[in-house]
Design a protein around this motif. Structure first.
Motif, PDB file in Angstrom:
ATOM      1  N   ILE A 164       0.474  -8.868  -8.829  1.00  0.00           N
ATOM      2  CA  ILE A 164       1.596  -7.928  -8.877  1.00  0.00           C
ATOM      3  C   ILE A 164       2.846  -8.618  -9.422  1.00  0.00           C
ATOM      4  O   ILE A 164       3.206  -9.718  -8.988  1.00  0.00           O
ATOM      5  CB  ILE A 164       1.865  -7.360  -7.473  1.00  0.00           C
ATOM      6  N   THR A 165       3.509  -7.978 -10.376  1.00  0.00           N
ATOM      7  CA  THR A 165       4.712  -8.549 -10.988  1.00  0.00           C
ATOM      8  C   THR A 165       5.986  -7.815 -10.587  1.00  0.00           C
ATOM      9  O   THR A 165       7.081  -8.358 -10.738  1.00  0.00           O
ATOM     10  CB  THR A 165       4.599  -8.524 -12.523  1.00  0.00           C
ATOM     11  N   ALA A 166       5.864  -6.591 -10.100  1.00  0.00           N
ATOM     12  CA  ALA A 166       7.061  -5.811  -9.754  1.00  0.00           C
ATOM     13  C   ALA A 166       6.781  -4.888  -8.579  1.00  0.00           C
ATOM     14  O   ALA A 166       5.634  -4.519  -8.316  1.00  0.00           O
ATOM     15  CB  ALA A 166       7.530  -5.002 -10.955  1.00  0.00           C
ATOM     16  N   VAL A 167       7.851  -4.519  -7.888  1.00  0.00           N
ATOM     17  CA  VAL A 167       7.766  -3.575  -6.765  1.00  0.00           C
ATOM     18  C   VAL A 167       8.527  -2.314  -7.167  1.00  0.00           C
ATOM     19  O   VAL A 167       9.764  -2.293  -7.137  1.00  0.00           O
ATOM     20  CB  VAL A 167       8.372  -4.177  -5.484  1.00  0.00           C
ATOM     21  N   PRO A 168       7.830  -1.233  -7.567  1.00  0.00           N
ATOM     22  CA  PRO A 168       8.489  -0.010  -8.038  1.00  0.00           C
ATOM     23  C   PRO A 168       9.328   0.652  -6.947  1.00  0.00           C
ATOM     24  O   PRO A 168       8.859   0.814  -5.818  1.00  0.00           O
ATOM     25  CB  PRO A 168       7.313   0.894  -8.443  1.00  0.00           C
ATOM     26  N   PRO A 169      10.554   1.047  -7.270  1.00  0.00           N
ATOM     27  CA  PRO A 169      11.434   1.694  -6.283  1.00  0.00           C
ATOM     28  C   PRO A 169      10.839   2.958  -5.686  1.00  0.00           C
ATOM     29  O   PRO A 169      10.993   3.208  -4.486  1.00  0.00           O
ATOM     30  CB  PRO A 169      12.692   2.020  -7.101  1.00  0.00           C
ATOM     31  N   ASP A 170      10.138   3.784  -6.497  1.00  0.00           N
ATOM     32  CA  ASP A 170       9.619   5.051  -5.988  1.00  0.00           C
ATOM     33  C   ASP A 170       8.511   4.836  -4.963  1.00  0.00           C
ATOM     34  O   ASP A 170       8.330   5.656  -4.055  1.00  0.00           O
ATOM     35  CB  ASP A 170       9.121   5.942  -7.138  1.00  0.00           C
ATOM     36  N   VAL A 171       7.766   3.735  -5.081  1.00  0.00           N
ATOM     37  CA  VAL A 171       6.732   3.436  -4.091  1.00  0.00           C
ATOM     38  C   VAL A 171       7.379   3.028  -2.772  1.00  0.00           C
ATOM     39  O   VAL A 171       7.009   3.511  -1.690  1.00  0.00           O
ATOM     40  CB  VAL A 171       5.798   2.317  -4.590  1.00  0.00           C
ATOM     41  N   ILE A 172       8.376   2.147  -2.851  1.00  0.00           N
ATOM     42  CA  ILE A 172       9.081   1.688  -1.648  1.00  0.00           C
ATOM     43  C   ILE A 172       9.729   2.845  -0.914  1.00  0.00           C
ATOM     44  O   ILE A 172       9.717   2.905   0.323  1.00  0.00           O
ATOM     45  CB  ILE A 172      10.148   0.638  -2.035  1.00  0.00           C
ATOM     46  N   ASP A 173      10.295   3.792  -1.642  1.00  0.00           N
ATOM     47  CA  ASP A 173      10.989   4.929  -1.031  1.00  0.00           C
ATOM     48  C   ASP A 173      10.093   5.740  -0.103  1.00  0.00           C
ATOM     49  O   ASP A 173      10.575   6.368   0.835  1.00  0.00           O
ATOM     50  CB  ASP A 173      11.545   5.848  -2.128  1.00  0.00           C
ATOM     51  N   GLY A 174       8.777   5.749  -0.385  1.00  0.00           N
ATOM     52  CA  GLY A 174       7.884   6.576   0.410  1.00  0.00           C
ATOM     53  C   GLY A 174       7.279   5.879   1.607  1.00  0.00           C
ATOM     54  O   GLY A 174       6.439   6.460   2.301  1.00  0.00           O
ATOM     55  N   LEU A 175       7.678   4.653   1.873  1.00  0.00           N
ATOM     56  CA  LEU A 175       7.059   3.865   2.952  1.00  0.00           C
ATOM     57  C   LEU A 175       8.043   3.602   4.094  1.00  0.00           C
ATOM     58  O   LEU A 175       8.146   2.492   4.606  1.00  0.00           O
ATOM     59  CB  LEU A 175       6.547   2.533   2.386  1.00  0.00           C
ATOM     60  N   GLN A 176       8.733   4.618   4.508  1.00  0.00           N
ATOM     61  CA  GLN A 176       9.829   4.449   5.455  1.00  0.00           C
ATOM     62  C   GLN A 176       9.391   4.115   6.878  1.00  0.00           C
ATOM     63  O   GLN A 176      10.218   3.767   7.716  1.00  0.00           O
ATOM     64  CB  GLN A 176      10.712   5.697   5.441  1.00  0.00           C
ATOM     65  N   ASN A 177       8.094   4.222   7.166  1.00  0.00           N
ATOM     66  CA  ASN A 177       7.601   3.858   8.501  1.00  0.00           C
ATOM     67  C   ASN A 177       6.985   2.467   8.533  1.00  0.00           C
ATOM     68  O   ASN A 177       6.464   2.038   9.566  1.00  0.00           O
ATOM     69  CB  ASN A 177       6.564   4.887   8.983  1.00  0.00           C
ATOM     70  N   LEU A 178       7.071   1.766   7.414  1.00  0.00           N
ATOM     71  CA  LEU A 178       6.448   0.450   7.308  1.00  0.00           C
ATOM     72  C   LEU A 178       7.081  -0.542   8.290  1.00  0.00           C
ATOM     73  O   LEU A 178       8.291  -0.645   8.401  1.00  0.00           O
ATOM     74  CB  LEU A 178       6.590  -0.067   5.879  1.00  0.00           C
ATOM     75  N   VAL A 179       6.220  -1.291   8.983  1.00  0.00           N
ATOM     76  CA  VAL A 179       6.655  -2.313   9.933  1.00  0.00           C
ATOM     77  C   VAL A 179       6.341  -3.709   9.402  1.00  0.00           C
ATOM     78  O   VAL A 179       7.106  -4.646   9.600  1.00  0.00           O
ATOM     79  CB  VAL A 179       5.979  -2.104  11.311  1.00  0.00           C
ATOM     80  N   VAL A 180       5.211  -3.843   8.701  1.00  0.00           N
ATOM     81  CA  VAL A 180       4.776  -5.121   8.133  1.00  0.00           C
ATOM     82  C   VAL A 180       4.511  -4.951   6.646  1.00  0.00           C
ATOM     83  O   VAL A 180       3.766  -4.054   6.241  1.00  0.00           O
ATOM     84  CB  VAL A 180       3.493  -5.638   8.823  1.00  0.00           C
TER      85      VAL A 180
END
Length: 343
Positions: free
Chosen positions: A92-108
């Motif tokens: 993986i080379t990048a972390v897309p903003p739209d993917v991160i936006d949908g993971l609001q319950n992430l703990v780890v």
């Protein structure tokens, strides 16, 4: 693999382990397991994920470690129930903003051993995140928005290319472990003293010359700091500059001093001049006389003995930065502050 999936389908399983099955495609029939909460897919050759994962509304843990992903699949951003996401040892080379936006319950979130250079500002959406690990990547900066992750208890940025950490780090007041070894750090944020729960700090293999002001007040149990460029206590002659303060500094010191008196006119009037409190917020206090100042007159260092109960590598004495307001304070007797020689 087929037998594992069939058993899961008939048993309406809540967990499915397809790790080390030499697969490069995730079976689409997984969508027929709507109650699935744990999906383990590590140690395979998976490079993409099927959109059918959208139907796993109850998925809490997903392990895709040691696969062939070159990017974060968009479907991950729709797994709103996900709490644990492992993506270590991919490409993986990048972390897309739209993917991160949908993971609001992430703990780890584990992104170890990839090729990531930056984390997006949208990481601020992960307000429930407690463990963030981006070990062994190519990080060149960390966004200021990291300060929004006030639930973080552990951060691991070991083995990256970070020249600095954001000052907003001090807002992560639940932090107990901070690993930033083997980077290019020349300093730590001064606000780190606000991390009153920090117990483990690893800054080995950086370019630090000293620790921040009041660093010794942290409740550390473990400190790793070998292979840095810390200043040493080697007395040498020095030449003092003429002590001349700018009008702005003189005025700021007066206002800061008056602001300490809750009944003073200055204290009562400051709220009517919004830019002033913002400017004065950057002030500090002299380590000796405790009087306030706006800018540093003299940067000093004192050598502090670490708590005997603290596990520590290398010297038991560490250099800690201190600020003095004037040469008048510096020249008083009975203190242990040293001016720092400039090379």
């Amino acid at each position: 693999m087929t037998e594992s999936v069939v058993r899961a389908l008939y048993g309406k399983a809540k967990s499915l382990n397809l790790s080390s099955k030499k697969i490069n495609v995730v079976p689409e029939c997984i969508s027929r397991l709507p109650n699935l909460s744990v999906l383990l897919l590590k140690n395979n050759s998976i490079s993409t994920l099927p959109n059918e994962l959208l139907y796993l509304h109850h998925l809490v843990e997903l392990n895709l470690g040691n696969n062939a992903l070159k990017e974060l699949p968009a479907v991950l951003g729709h797994l709103e129930s996900l709490k644990k996401l492992y993506l270590f040892s991919n490409q993986i080379t990048a972390v897309p903003p739209d993917v991160i936006d949908g993971l609001q319950n992430l703990v780890v979130l584990n992104l170890n051993h990839n090729h990531i250079r930056r984390l997006p500002p949208e990481i601020k959406s992960l307000t429930r995140l407690r463990h963030l690990s981006v070990l062994d990547n190519q990080l060149e900066e960390v966004p200021a928005e990291l300060g929004h992750l006030t639930s973080l208890t552990e951060i691991n940025f070991t083995s990256n290319n970070l020249p600095s950490l954001p000052v907003q780090l001090y807002q992560c007041k639940e932090l107990t472990k901070l690993h930033v070894a083997r980077n290019k750090l020349t300093s730590l944020p001064e606000g780190i003293k606000a991390l009153t729960k920090l117990q483990v700090l690893d800054v080995a293999g950086n370019k630090l010359s000293m620790f921040p002001v009041e660093f010794d007040s942290l409740p550390l149990k473990e400190l790793y700091h070998e292979d840095n460029r810390f200043v040493r206590c080697e007395p040498m002659s020095s030449v003092q500059d003429v002590e001349v303060l700018m009008l702005k500094e003189l005025a700021a010191r007066f206002v800061l001093q008056q602001d300490r008196d809750m009944s003073s006119l200055v204290h009562r009037m400051l709220p009517y001049y919004p830019p002033l409190p913002e400017l004065l917020a950057n002030g500090s206090c002299c380590a000796l006389c405790l009087n306030p100042f706006l800018t540093t007159w003299l940067e000093c260092v004192h050598f502090v003995s670490v708590n005997k109960e603290t596990k520590i590598r290398s010297s038991k004495t560490i250099p800690v930065r201190a600020f003095l307001c004037s040469y008048k304070c510096f020249n008083t007797e009975g203190h242990s502050y040293y001016s720092v020689a400039k090379k």
